[in-house]
Design an enzyme around this catalytic site. Structure first.
Site, PDB file in Angstrom:
ATOM      1  N   TYR A  53      52.774  31.622  37.851  1.00 28.91           N
ATOM      2  CA  TYR A  53      51.557  31.959  38.607  1.00 28.91           C
ATOM      3  C   TYR A  53      51.727  33.320  39.300  1.00 28.91           C
ATOM      4  O   TYR A  53      50.767  34.048  39.525  1.00 28.91           O
ATOM      5  CB  TYR A  53      51.215  30.851  39.605  1.00 28.91           C
ATOM      6  CG  TYR A  53      49.754  30.825  39.984  1.00 28.91           C
ATOM      7  CD1 TYR A  53      48.765  30.598  39.025  1.00 28.91           C
ATOM      8  CD2 TYR A  53      49.351  31.042  41.295  1.00 28.91           C
ATOM      9  CE1 TYR A  53      47.425  30.582  39.374  1.00 28.91           C
ATOM     10  CE2 TYR A  53      48.013  31.025  41.648  1.00 28.91           C
ATOM     11  CZ  TYR A  53      47.055  30.795  40.681  1.00 28.91           C
ATOM     12  OH  TYR A  53      45.726  30.784  41.028  1.00 28.91           O
TER      13      TYR A  53
ATOM     14  N   ILE B  86      34.758  26.557  36.355  1.00 30.06           N
ATOM     15  CA  ILE B  86      34.589  25.715  37.541  1.00 30.06           C
ATOM     16  C   ILE B  86      33.242  26.037  38.195  1.00 30.06           C
ATOM     17  O   ILE B  86      32.509  25.138  38.618  1.00 30.06           O
ATOM     18  CB  ILE B  86      35.751  25.955  38.531  1.00 30.06           C
ATOM     19  CG1 ILE B  86      37.069  25.445  37.915  1.00 30.06           C
ATOM     20  CG2 ILE B  86      35.477  25.261  39.864  1.00 30.06           C
ATOM     21  CD1 ILE B  86      38.317  25.769  38.715  1.00 30.06           C
TER      22      ILE B  86
ATOM     23  N   LYS C  37      46.257  34.571  46.000  1.00 30.56           N
ATOM     24  CA  LYS C  37      45.623  33.374  46.576  1.00 30.56           C
ATOM     25  C   LYS C  37      46.050  33.167  48.038  1.00 30.56           C
ATOM     26  O   LYS C  37      45.274  32.658  48.848  1.00 30.56           O
ATOM     27  CB  LYS C  37      45.957  32.136  45.744  1.00 30.56           C
ATOM     28  CG  LYS C  37      45.313  32.118  44.348  1.00 30.56           C
ATOM     29  CD  LYS C  37      43.800  32.194  44.389  1.00 30.56           C
ATOM     30  CE  LYS C  37      43.166  31.865  43.046  1.00 30.56           C
ATOM     31  NZ  LYS C  37      41.723  32.184  43.021  1.00 30.56           N
TER      32      LYS C  37
HETATM   33  O1  0WD Z   1      43.119  25.619  36.803  1.00 30.53           O
HETATM   34  C1  0WD Z   1      42.180  26.333  37.110  1.00 30.53           C
HETATM   35  N1  0WD Z   1      41.307  26.723  36.210  1.00 30.53           N
HETATM   36  C2  0WD Z   1      42.042  26.752  38.541  1.00 30.53           C
HETATM   37  C3  0WD Z   1      41.232  27.812  38.882  1.00 30.53           C
HETATM   38  C4  0WD Z   1      42.802  26.000  39.571  1.00 30.53           C
HETATM   39  C5  0WD Z   1      42.585  26.452  40.907  1.00 30.53           C
HETATM   40  C6  0WD Z   1      41.782  27.520  41.195  1.00 30.53           C
HETATM   41  N2  0WD Z   1      41.126  28.193  40.186  1.00 30.53           N
HETATM   42  C7  0WD Z   1      40.295  29.330  40.548  1.00 30.53           C
HETATM   43  C8  0WD Z   1      40.550  30.622  39.820  1.00 30.53           C
HETATM   44  O2  0WD Z   1      41.707  31.283  40.286  1.00 30.53           O
HETATM   45  C9  0WD Z   1      39.271  31.371  40.135  1.00 30.53           C
HETATM   46  O3  0WD Z   1      39.335  31.900  41.441  1.00 30.53           O
HETATM   47  O4  0WD Z   1      38.945  29.039  40.283  1.00 30.53           O
HETATM   48  C10 0WD Z   1      38.239  30.258  40.110  1.00 30.53           C
HETATM   49  C11 0WD Z   1      37.434  30.161  38.830  1.00 30.53           C
HETATM   50  O5  0WD Z   1      38.300  30.127  37.741  1.00 30.53           O
HETATM   51  P1  0WD Z   1      38.009  29.344  36.368  1.00 30.53           P
HETATM   52  O6  0WD Z   1      36.719  28.662  36.421  1.00 30.53           O
HETATM   53  O7  0WD Z   1      39.245  28.599  36.061  1.00 30.53           O
HETATM   54  O8  0WD Z   1      38.003  30.567  35.316  1.00 30.53           O
HETATM   55  P2  0WD Z   1      36.874  31.328  34.478  1.00 30.53           P
HETATM   56  O9  0WD Z   1      35.947  30.395  33.835  1.00 30.53           O
HETATM   57  O10 0WD Z   1      37.633  32.255  33.560  1.00 30.53           O
HETATM   58  O11 0WD Z   1      36.096  32.196  35.560  1.00 30.53           O
HETATM   59  C12 0WD Z   1      36.683  33.224  36.321  1.00 30.53           C
HETATM   60  C13 0WD Z   1      35.848  34.465  36.135  1.00 30.53           C
HETATM   61  C14 0WD Z   1      36.212  35.479  35.050  1.00 30.53           C
HETATM   62  O12 0WD Z   1      36.440  35.032  33.878  1.00 30.53           O
HETATM   63  P3  0WD Z   1      37.424  35.856  32.846  1.00 30.53           P
HETATM   64  O13 0WD Z   1      38.097  34.710  32.196  1.00 30.53           O
HETATM   65  O14 0WD Z   1      36.480  36.631  32.033  1.00 30.53           O
HETATM   66  O15 0WD Z   1      38.403  36.708  33.617  1.00 30.53           O
HETATM   67  O16 0WD Z   1      35.948  35.412  37.151  1.00 30.53           O
HETATM   68  C15 0WD Z   1      35.172  36.523  36.730  1.00 30.53           C
HETATM   69  C16 0WD Z   1      35.049  36.449  35.257  1.00 30.53           C
HETATM   70  O17 0WD Z   1      33.791  36.040  34.868  1.00 30.53           O
HETATM   71  N3  0WD Z   1      35.758  37.803  37.002  1.00 30.53           N
HETATM   72  C17 0WD Z   1      35.076  38.760  37.650  1.00 30.53           C
HETATM   73  N4  0WD Z   1      33.830  38.753  38.186  1.00 30.53           N
HETATM   74  C18 0WD Z   1      33.426  39.888  38.756  1.00 30.53           C
HETATM   75  N5  0WD Z   1      34.186  40.997  38.825  1.00 30.53           N
HETATM   76  C19 0WD Z   1      35.930  39.864  37.680  1.00 30.53           C
HETATM   77  C20 0WD Z   1      35.433  41.025  38.308  1.00 30.53           C
HETATM   78  N6  0WD Z   1      36.150  42.163  38.406  1.00 30.53           N
HETATM   79  N7  0WD Z   1      37.090  39.559  37.060  1.00 30.53           N
HETATM   80  C21 0WD Z   1      36.981  38.292  36.651  1.00 30.53           C
END
Ligand code: 0WD
Length: 256
Positions: free
Chosen positions: A156, A21, A163
């Protein structure tokens, strides 16, 4: 009005790959003329992030595991040296142990609860506390949340609790930082297939039933989220703080 993003300095945490996102938001902000900086949590993410950042001509790619105060301090020191000031932050980071999303919620471990809340909620407070020192001309801080904070969404689990803490933190940060003209808001996005989402069991079924039941009869895209993020990071939302806006094709208003 959208000219107001031209030259704005915006820090983006949470690009894991091109499906993230945060990347959808970054791409839109870049097209509107914002200057961006990105962070990565580890070497594997760095490898995917660097080419993406380079594709938009961005050299500001910095390490930061949000669980480490030392890394957070170093990030803002480096950003201060490069930019001096900061206009916006996109906090798009969350994590929960996979096993805590698979077990019944009542079996959540103490450590799993701590880690989920630390990475997914406290990190916003930690980032905002440092970012505000660079926002002498005011600013906008945006985070990403999900409906699981308000309703018990199957699987979840502890992430829903995290959250809820994140959304409460948005309100307390907004109250704390408002006098400095720093606004703090959240987008509650509908489900989008990303790396983080792949850790949630039965996510495919969730997507299908979402598209069937949401008023707009489709799934949410990263572009949908990026459009609302643009509103929050620009002066279009100048009078709005402490809010959670649903970008979910209307799903949250439906009663079944
Ligand atoms: O359906 C969805 N995808 C939704 C996501 C619906 C509603 C909300 N969200 C939220 C998520 O909860 C999150 O807060 O949007 C945000 C972004 O999520 P995303 O784009 O869906 O997921 P992703 O592309 O995986 O990015 C999140 C990233 C991590 O990715 P991974 O998959 O490697 O855990 O958060 C980062 C990491 O790059 N992350 C961290 N960054 C710094 N320090 C850490 C950390 N300790 N842990 C994870």
């Amino acid at each position: 009005m959208l000219d107001s993003l031209k030259g704005k300095k915006i820090l983006i945490l949470g690009v894991a790959n091109e499906k993230s996102i945060a990347w959808g938001i970054a791409d839109t902000l870049h097209k509107l003329g914002a200057e961006l900086a990105f962070t990565y949590v580890n070497a594997a993410i760095e490898k995917r992030l660097r080419p993406l950042a380079e594709s938009i001509g961005c050299q500001n790619v910095l390490p930061c595991d949000v669980q480490s105060d030392a890394e957070l301090d170093r990030l803002f020191e480096e950003l201060g040296a490069r930019w001096g000031s900061l206009d916006g932050v996109v906090h798009s980071v969350a994590f929960a142990e996979r096993e805590d999303l698979q077990k019944p919620f009542s079996q959540t471990s103490r450590e799993g609860f701590r880690v989920a809340l630390d990475v997914s909620a406290y990190s916003l407070v930690a980032v905002a506390g440092r970012a505000q020192k660079m926002m002498s001309a005011g600013g906008s801080i945006l985070t990403l949340t999900y409906l699981g904070s308000q309703r018990a969404v199957p699987n979840y689990n502890v992430m829903g609790v995290a959250k809820a803490a994140l959304e409460a933190s948005v309100r307390y940060l907004a109250a704390d930082l408002g006098s400095q003209n720093i606004r703090v808001n959240a987008i509650s996005a509908g489900p989008i297939k990303t790396l983080a989402a792949s850790g949630i069991p039965h996510f495919r079924e969730l997507l299908a039933s979402f598209a069937e039941k949401s008023p707009l009869r489709r799934n949410v895209t990263t572009e949908d989220v990026a459009n609302t993020a643009t509103y929050y990071l620009s002066s279009l939302s100048s009078g709005v703080t402490g809010e959670v806006t649903y970008v979910d094709c209307g799903f949250s208003i439906v009663g079944l």
